[in-house]
Scaffold this motif. Sequence first.
Motif, mmCIF file in Angstrom:
data_model
loop_
_atom_site.group_PDB
_atom_site.id
_atom_site.type_symbol
_atom_site.label_atom_id
_atom_site.label_comp_id
_atom_site.label_asym_id
_atom_site.label_seq_id
_atom_site.Cartn_x
_atom_site.Cartn_y
_atom_site.Cartn_z
ATOM 1 N N ILE A 104 -0.937 -3.198 -1.452
ATOM 2 C CA ILE A 104 -0.306 -2.000 -0.901
ATOM 3 C C ILE A 104 0.381 -2.384 0.401
ATOM 4 C CG2 ILE A 104 -0.693 0.351 -0.077
ATOM 5 C CD1 ILE A 104 -3.316 0.331 -1.700
ATOM 6 N N GLN A 105 1.631 -1.991 0.557
ATOM 7 C CA GLN A 105 2.317 -2.214 1.830
ATOM 8 C C GLN A 105 1.602 -1.431 2.915
ATOM 9 O OE1 GLN A 105 4.735 -4.140 2.710
ATOM 10 N NE2 GLN A 105 5.678 -4.801 0.793
ATOM 11 N N ARG A 106 1.345 -2.084 4.027
ATOM 12 C CA ARG A 106 0.554 -1.472 5.093
ATOM 13 C C ARG A 106 1.190 -0.168 5.597
ATOM 14 N NH1 ARG A 106 -1.946 0.879 7.824
ATOM 15 N NH2 ARG A 106 -3.478 0.368 9.405
ATOM 16 N N GLU A 107 2.508 -0.112 5.575
ATOM 17 C CA GLU A 107 3.197 1.066 6.122
ATOM 18 C C GLU A 107 2.885 2.323 5.312
ATOM 19 O OE1 GLU A 107 5.421 -1.744 5.130
ATOM 20 O OE2 GLU A 107 4.511 -2.576 6.929
ATOM 21 N N LEU A 108 2.489 2.142 4.051
ATOM 22 C CA LEU A 108 2.203 3.311 3.221
ATOM 23 C C LEU A 108 0.875 3.948 3.589
ATOM 24 C CD1 LEU A 108 3.312 1.900 -0.212
ATOM 25 C CD2 LEU A 108 4.499 3.591 1.151
ATOM 26 N N ILE A 109 0.004 3.165 4.183
ATOM 27 C CA ILE A 109 -1.314 3.688 4.535
ATOM 28 C C ILE A 109 -1.252 4.470 5.840
ATOM 29 C CG2 ILE A 109 -3.700 3.066 5.062
ATOM 30 C CD1 ILE A 109 -2.967 2.582 2.201
ATOM 31 N N GLY A 110 -0.501 3.965 6.790
ATOM 32 C CA GLY A 110 -0.438 4.649 8.072
ATOM 33 C C GLY A 110 0.307 3.815 9.079
ATOM 34 N N PRO A 111 0.421 4.304 10.293
ATOM 35 C CA PRO A 111 1.165 3.567 11.309
ATOM 36 C C PRO A 111 0.466 2.265 11.683
ATOM 37 C CG PRO A 111 0.080 5.473 12.258
ATOM 38 C CD PRO A 111 -0.094 5.571 10.790
#
Lengths: 201, 144
Positions: free
Chosen positions: B134-141
């Motif tokens: 999962i791209q980190r940006e999709l989880i949160g800032p």
Amino acid sequence: MRTLLIALAGVSLVAALFAAEPRAAKPVATSKLTVLNEGGVNLDLPAGRIVFRDAVKVFESDLYMECELLTLFQQTNAVAKPAATATSTNLSIRPDVIIAETNLMMMARGTTIIGDRAVYTTSNETVVVTGDLVVIERSNVVFFSTNFVFNRLTSSGYAVGWTATEIEVSGGFSGTNALRPGFGPPRRQAPPAAPKPDGAK
Amino acid sequence: MTTLLVLPLFAQIRSGFRGSGSKYPEFYVLPPTGGAQTNRLKGMFIGNEWQHLSNKVFRVNGMKIEHYDWSGETNLVAIAPECLFDAEARVAWSTGRLDIVGMSGGVTIRGARGFFARMGDSTLIISNKVRTTIQRELIGPITP
């Protein structure tokens, strides 16, 4: 006149060099979060839910987590949708809440957290860890609780309910009252005895 | 009327029948109108090669499931080298590999030991060992 032209050419060259210098692009964060699990994944698109089962391991550059059940809930109230789109299944929205349950262990930035259940809210980067016993270990401090709130943004947290703290002091207590070497007045060493003549006692 | 036309067609298909390039679409349903079907595509089951096995079950080679959001954009693609497909229940399953790309490449899921896909309610179950990125940006800032 010639000097002026040379000076102008020099200035133009310097200006051109600066103009040609491309502005450094803002680095794009490409950090990836890898999830490994043994029991499969359920993708429920209408509910906006992804469930990972059994021996779940999450890796990231500054995070490692283990649990048995990991659930990602996606935002459903981010954009007001018309009534007709009530069944719209859009996966392109960010997870709102991440829940890790059973045999939870989380390691991030020098801190290890052990508990039963962790709820991570993406909007404020806050993790709420609950369990029969929540253990938080950081350097030589071990903290026990049942409900702990940790903010990743500020790297700070607090406990709700009873707590117990164990501090390991290394090297301070040696089990004796004797002065450690180096303490007290310097000891004078006795001068070496003079050699005695043969036969003398 | 369509059902009346399609049902005899299934009955006439002989076991072992082979075909290629078939697609099964799935449409969004409007709940306020009691489940009326819209003309908006929700998903598409695509198979390169089809072989009829029994009743309405087919062996499909080169399977691809595409899922679309309400605006029509593809938000999930699932690819498997082979699977079985029940055309009546609109479910697909396999004991083999499945690769999923979602959220414009932000999520990739690789399962090597089986899956079950239900087209009707857009549910996908990947069995056993799964690797998800999962791209980190999709989880949160990103924290500084």
